[in-house]
Enzyme design. Structure first.
Site, PDB file in Angstrom:
ATOM      1  N   PHE A  75       0.864  -1.185   0.000  1.00 44.26           N
ATOM      2  CA  PHE A  75       0.000   0.000   0.000  1.00 44.26           C
ATOM      3  C   PHE A  75       0.897   1.230   0.000  1.00 44.26           C
ATOM      4  O   PHE A  75       1.756   1.379   0.876  1.00 44.26           O
ATOM      5  CB  PHE A  75      -0.926   0.039   1.226  1.00 44.26           C
ATOM      6  CG  PHE A  75      -1.880   1.203   1.168  1.00 44.26           C
ATOM      7  CD1 PHE A  75      -3.076   1.106   0.466  1.00 44.26           C
ATOM      8  CD2 PHE A  75      -1.574   2.413   1.776  1.00 44.26           C
ATOM      9  CE1 PHE A  75      -3.943   2.196   0.377  1.00 44.26           C
ATOM     10  CE2 PHE A  75      -2.432   3.503   1.695  1.00 44.26           C
ATOM     11  CZ  PHE A  75      -3.629   3.389   0.986  1.00 44.26           C
TER      12      PHE A  75
ATOM     13  N   ASP B 167       9.356   2.647   1.690  1.00 46.64           N
ATOM     14  CA  ASP B 167       8.173   3.355   2.178  1.00 46.64           C
ATOM     15  C   ASP B 167       8.033   3.069   3.673  1.00 46.64           C
ATOM     16  O   ASP B 167       7.583   2.004   4.076  1.00 46.64           O
ATOM     17  CB  ASP B 167       6.940   2.878   1.397  1.00 46.64           C
ATOM     18  CG  ASP B 167       5.648   3.524   1.897  1.00 46.64           C
ATOM     19  OD1 ASP B 167       5.630   4.042   3.032  1.00 46.64           O
ATOM     20  OD2 ASP B 167       4.646   3.474   1.161  1.00 46.64           O
TER      21      ASP B 167
ATOM     22  N   LYS C 237       2.836  10.001   8.526  1.00 45.19           N
ATOM     23  CA  LYS C 237       2.092   9.567   9.711  1.00 45.19           C
ATOM     24  C   LYS C 237       2.659  10.072  11.038  1.00 45.19           C
ATOM     25  O   LYS C 237       2.363  11.176  11.461  1.00 45.19           O
ATOM     26  CB  LYS C 237       2.013   8.036   9.703  1.00 45.19           C
ATOM     27  CG  LYS C 237       1.037   7.530   8.625  1.00 45.19           C
ATOM     28  CD  LYS C 237       0.735   6.073   8.798  1.00 45.19           C
ATOM     29  CE  LYS C 237      -0.167   5.482   7.753  1.00 45.19           C
ATOM     30  NZ  LYS C 237      -1.584   5.721   7.931  1.00 45.19           N
TER      31      LYS C 237
HETATM   32  N1  PLP Z   1       2.382   4.174   2.501  1.00 40.05           N
HETATM   33  C1  PLP Z   1       2.061   3.418   3.556  1.00 40.05           C
HETATM   34  C2  PLP Z   1       2.939   2.263   3.924  1.00 40.05           C
HETATM   35  C3  PLP Z   1       0.918   3.691   4.299  1.00 40.05           C
HETATM   36  O1  PLP Z   1       0.589   2.923   5.340  1.00 40.05           O
HETATM   37  C4  PLP Z   1       0.117   4.798   3.923  1.00 40.05           C
HETATM   38  C5  PLP Z   1      -1.131   5.102   4.660  1.00 40.05           C
HETATM   39  O2  PLP Z   1      -1.754   4.254   5.257  1.00 40.05           O
HETATM   40  C6  PLP Z   1       0.496   5.566   2.826  1.00 40.05           C
HETATM   41  C7  PLP Z   1       1.638   5.228   2.148  1.00 40.05           C
HETATM   42  C8  PLP Z   1      -0.324   6.760   2.393  1.00 40.05           C
HETATM   43  O3  PLP Z   1      -0.198   7.774   3.330  1.00 40.05           O
HETATM   44  P1  PLP Z   1      -1.253   8.996   3.335  1.00 40.05           P
HETATM   45  O4  PLP Z   1      -2.575   8.439   3.684  1.00 40.05           O
HETATM   46  O5  PLP Z   1      -0.699   9.944   4.364  1.00 40.05           O
HETATM   47  O6  PLP Z   1      -1.239   9.593   1.964  1.00 40.05           O
END
Ligand code: PLP
Length: 402
Positions: free
Chosen positions: A133, A220, A249
């Site tokens: 994700f 990520d 986050k």
């Molecule tokens: N990457 C990861 C691993 C995530 O857990 C998330 C959100 O849950 C995102 C990217 C996307 O982040 P945002 O919702 O702040 O755009």
């Protein structure tokens, strides 16, 4: 106020639970009726140092009285300070600030494409993983594996090649067959994918393959970063240095901020005009993030994540680890996943009735991301309440052997 989805003037992007919170303190949230909830999700891994931490509140209060925003047309000393802190923690050399995780990943994807073009690859492609994700902008949802996230938004952004997670041989095969690859984008520990912790040799193996092929290793850490797994960044468990790291986050503990950090040649890929963000790295967000980082270190909260993660894991494992309906319990620090043998979405609402906030991801994985400031007795309460709920949900009064 009425919380009926049909009367709310909100686009229905979320299926919301029937509760609204008025205030929070530490691991606790209080609803508008005065009920107290133990927050084992931290606003999806955001409020890592707890709700309304006084250091963050003070930083925001002081900064909001001085200066909120100037734009990136000018020098922003707090942004420079934050970049200094983050690069010294991560071993990276430069930072780009945005406002969310998806934006941090967008920056990473754009750097990878520029890196490809600089190396005469006209159609650069990035390897991404099954179960991944990365966000909900068009590029990041295309990099995401979940079809539900993509469905209806075709045509997807091209230039992503999918591989199974935790499978080095699959990456080597792609390397042999696809000359357009320029980077790998991977979560060191998959969050939405069900708290998937790879083998210890996985990230070092990816590093080696990237080095062999002049690919960028892009991690990520939007969910796994900021102390959650017991190191500031999860890759620091594996003794490697990536080319790009993204996080968001927990960095602002509720103030929206995301960052894409880069090392080596990737650190200088962007030139003026290549990328930008009006709000990105404004003084208010940076003041909050600096307060978060100082608190994580001053209060040894990264060690706590290890210790308390172990406590929660052991308490749950000890009671239901051998139950036939528990497929696996995975964790790194306070990133914990309990995979059941069947879908368990309704557990979220059942937990709510017991004053516990949890999440279910990948249909059958209970995801716990409690604040790092959680105390031992709160961690024990969390684990025991959850075990009771799981047992009741699975119709198990006496745990049967697996
Ligand atoms: N990457 C990861 C691993 C995530 O857990 C998330 C959100 O849950 C995102 C990217 C996307 O982040 P945002 O919702 O702040 O755009």
């Amino acid at each position: 106020m009425k919380f009926d989805q049909n009367t709310l003037k909100l686009m229905s992007t979320y299926r919301r639970l029937p509760v609204a919170f008025s205030h929070g303190e530490g691991v606790w949230l209080y609803d508008t009726n005065g009920n107290r909830f133990l927050d084992a999700l931290s606003g999806i891994g955001v409020c890592n140092i707890g709700h309304c931490h006084p250091n963050v509140t003070k930083a925001i209060q002081q900064q909001s009285g001085k200066l909120l925003h100037t734009s990136n047309l000018y020098q922003i000393p707090l942004q420079a300070n934050l970049a200094q802190e983050l690069t010294s923690i991560s071993g990276m050399s430069s930072c780009f600030f945005g406002n969310s995780g998806a934006e941090a990943n967008e920056a990473a994807i754009k750097i990878a494409r520029l890196h490809g073009h600089q190396n005469n690859i006209d159609q650069p492609a990035i390897i991404v993983m099954e179960g991944a994700f990365h966000g909900r902008t068009l590029a990041t949802l295309s990099a995401t594996a979940n079809r539900k996230v993509q469905a209806g938004f075709e045509p997807l952004v091209s230039g992503f090649v999918r591989a199974p997670f935790n499978d080095l041989e699959a990456i080597k095969k792609i390397a042999d067959n696809n000359p357009n690859i320029v980077a790998i984008l991977v979560e060191p520990i998959q969050g939405e994918g069900g708290i998937q912790v790879p083998n210890d040799d996985y990230l070092p193996g990816l590093r080696e393959i990237c080095d062999q092929h002049n690919w960028l290793l892009m991690l990520d850490e939007i969910q796994s970063g900021n102390g959650r797994t017991g190191k500031f960044f999860a890759y620091q468990h594996y003794n490697i240095k990536p080319d790009i790291v993204t996080t968001a986050k927990g960095l602002g503990n509720g103030m929206p901020i995301g960052v894409c950090m880069a090392a080596g040649s990737a650190a200088n890929t962007f030139q003026p005009g290549n990328h930008g963000s009006t709000f990105g790295g404004n003084p208010l967000a940076c003041a909050a993030a600096l307060a978060v980082i100082n608190t994580l270190f001053d209060d040894n909260l990264i060690d706590s994540a290890n210790r308390l993660g172990q406590l929660i894991y052991k308490t749950i494992e000890g009671q239901i680890g051998s139950a036939h309906y528990v497929k696996a319990i995975r964790h790194k620090g306070l990133m914990i996943g309990i995979e059941l043998s069947e879908p368990c979405g309704p557990l979220v609402e059942l937990a709510l009735t017991k004053g516990l906030l949890i999440n279910v991801t990948s249909e059958s994985v209970i995801r716990l991301l409690p604040p790092l400031i959680i105390k031992e007795e709160e961690a024990t309460k969390l684990a025991n309440t959850l075990v009771k709920l799981i047992k009741a949900y699975m119709g198990d009064d006496r745990t049967k052997p697996r």
